[in-house]
Design a protein around this motif. Structure first.
Motif, short mmCIF file in Angstrom:
data_model
loop_
_atom_site.label_atom_id
_atom_site.label_comp_id
_atom_site.label_asym_id
_atom_site.label_seq_id
_atom_site.Cartn_x
_atom_site.Cartn_y
_atom_site.Cartn_z
N HIS A 144 -49.18 22.32 -1.10
CA HIS A 144 -49.16 22.81 0.27
C HIS A 144 -50.07 21.97 1.16
O HIS A 144 -50.90 22.50 1.91
CB HIS A 144 -49.56 24.29 0.33
CG HIS A 144 -48.62 25.19 -0.39
ND1 HIS A 144 -47.32 25.37 0.01
CD2 HIS A 144 -48.78 25.95 -1.49
CE1 HIS A 144 -46.72 26.21 -0.81
NE2 HIS A 144 -47.58 26.57 -1.74
N ALA A 145 -49.91 20.67 1.07
CA ALA A 145 -50.75 19.76 1.85
C ALA A 145 -50.50 19.94 3.35
O ALA A 145 -49.38 20.22 3.78
CB ALA A 145 -50.46 18.32 1.45
N LEU A 146 -51.57 19.76 4.13
CA LEU A 146 -51.46 19.91 5.59
C LEU A 146 -50.42 18.98 6.20
O LEU A 146 -49.74 19.34 7.15
CB LEU A 146 -52.81 19.63 6.24
CG LEU A 146 -53.86 20.71 6.11
CD1 LEU A 146 -55.18 20.24 6.72
CD2 LEU A 146 -53.40 21.99 6.76
N ASP A 147 -50.29 17.79 5.64
CA ASP A 147 -49.35 16.81 6.18
C ASP A 147 -48.03 16.82 5.40
O ASP A 147 -47.27 15.87 5.43
CB ASP A 147 -49.97 15.41 6.17
CG ASP A 147 -50.51 15.01 4.81
OD1 ASP A 147 -50.68 15.89 3.94
OD2 ASP A 147 -50.77 13.82 4.62
N GLY A 148 -47.75 17.93 4.74
CA GLY A 148 -46.52 18.08 3.97
C GLY A 148 -45.94 19.46 4.18
O GLY A 148 -45.80 19.93 5.31
N TRP A 149 -45.65 20.14 3.09
CA TRP A 149 -45.07 21.48 3.13
C TRP A 149 -46.20 22.50 3.18
O TRP A 149 -46.70 22.96 2.18
CB TRP A 149 -44.20 21.67 1.89
CG TRP A 149 -43.46 22.97 1.86
CD1 TRP A 149 -42.66 23.47 2.83
CD2 TRP A 149 -43.47 23.93 0.81
NE1 TRP A 149 -42.17 24.69 2.45
CE2 TRP A 149 -42.65 25.00 1.20
CE3 TRP A 149 -44.08 24.00 -0.42
CZ2 TRP A 149 -42.42 26.10 0.41
CZ3 TRP A 149 -43.87 25.11 -1.22
CH2 TRP A 149 -43.04 26.15 -0.80
N SER A 150 -46.65 22.82 4.37
CA SER A 150 -47.79 23.70 4.57
C SER A 150 -47.37 24.93 5.36
O SER A 150 -46.26 25.01 5.87
CB SER A 150 -48.90 22.95 5.32
OG SER A 150 -50.06 23.72 5.37
N PHE A 151 -48.28 25.88 5.48
CA PHE A 151 -48.04 27.07 6.28
C PHE A 151 -49.37 27.59 6.82
O PHE A 151 -50.43 27.23 6.32
CB PHE A 151 -47.27 28.15 5.51
CG PHE A 151 -47.85 28.48 4.17
CD1 PHE A 151 -48.76 29.52 4.03
CD2 PHE A 151 -47.48 27.77 3.04
CE1 PHE A 151 -49.29 29.82 2.80
CE2 PHE A 151 -48.01 28.07 1.80
CZ PHE A 151 -48.92 29.10 1.67
N GLU A 152 -49.31 28.41 7.85
CA GLU A 152 -50.49 28.88 8.57
C GLU A 152 -51.53 29.56 7.68
O GLU A 152 -52.72 29.37 7.86
CB GLU A 152 -50.08 29.87 9.67
CG GLU A 152 -49.30 29.24 10.80
CD GLU A 152 -50.20 28.70 11.88
OE1 GLU A 152 -51.31 29.21 12.05
OE2 GLU A 152 -49.77 27.76 12.56
N GLN A 153 -51.09 30.40 6.76
CA GLN A 153 -52.00 31.23 5.98
C GLN A 153 -52.71 30.48 4.85
O GLN A 153 -53.49 31.07 4.12
CB GLN A 153 -51.24 32.43 5.37
CG GLN A 153 -50.63 33.35 6.37
CD GLN A 153 -49.27 32.85 6.86
OE1 GLN A 153 -48.75 31.84 6.41
NE2 GLN A 153 -48.69 33.56 7.82
#
Length: 113
Positions: A17-26
């Motif tokens: 869940h990298a910030l510059d990849g597949w991430s989400f707010e939580q």
């Protein structure tokens, strides 16, 4: 339960869940995709610093050899005995079966005594 007879280890791999990849707010930890081992090591240190984390931790290479060889993304439970993979559970966190893993470990311990 088995720590006196079985060695457990966690292998830190790619950041799913990298910030510059597949991430989400939580997402709790704001970590970017690992571009070099110098990125991966601090991410592993965050995991190791968690209060309930008590297992030995190793870090996958930047070639992602452990991830590719054991299907570790996002989570995987494996039993390796004498350098040979004996058991690979379903992909976690939703498809592995803890009871199945326990049964497998009990059988190994029983046969090795």
């Amino acid at each position: 339960m088995y720590r006196d007879r079985v060695d457990f280890v966690v292998v830190h791999i790619d950041e799913i869940h990298a910030l510059d990849g597949w991430s989400f707010e939580q997402i709790k930890f704001k970590i970017k995709t690992h571009r070099a081992i110098e990125d991966r090591l601090p991410a592993a240190e965050i995991l190791q610093s968690l209060d309930d984390f008590s297992l030995p931790l190793v870090v996958d290479t930047m070639k992602n050899e452990a991830n590719l060889n054991y299907g570790g993304l996002p989570e995987q439970m494996c039993v390796v005995l004498d350098g040979e993979v004996k058991y690979i559970g379903g992909i976690g966190p939703y498809n592995y079966n803890i009871e199945e893993m326990i049964t497998y470990l009990e059988n190994i311990v029983k046969f090795s005594q």
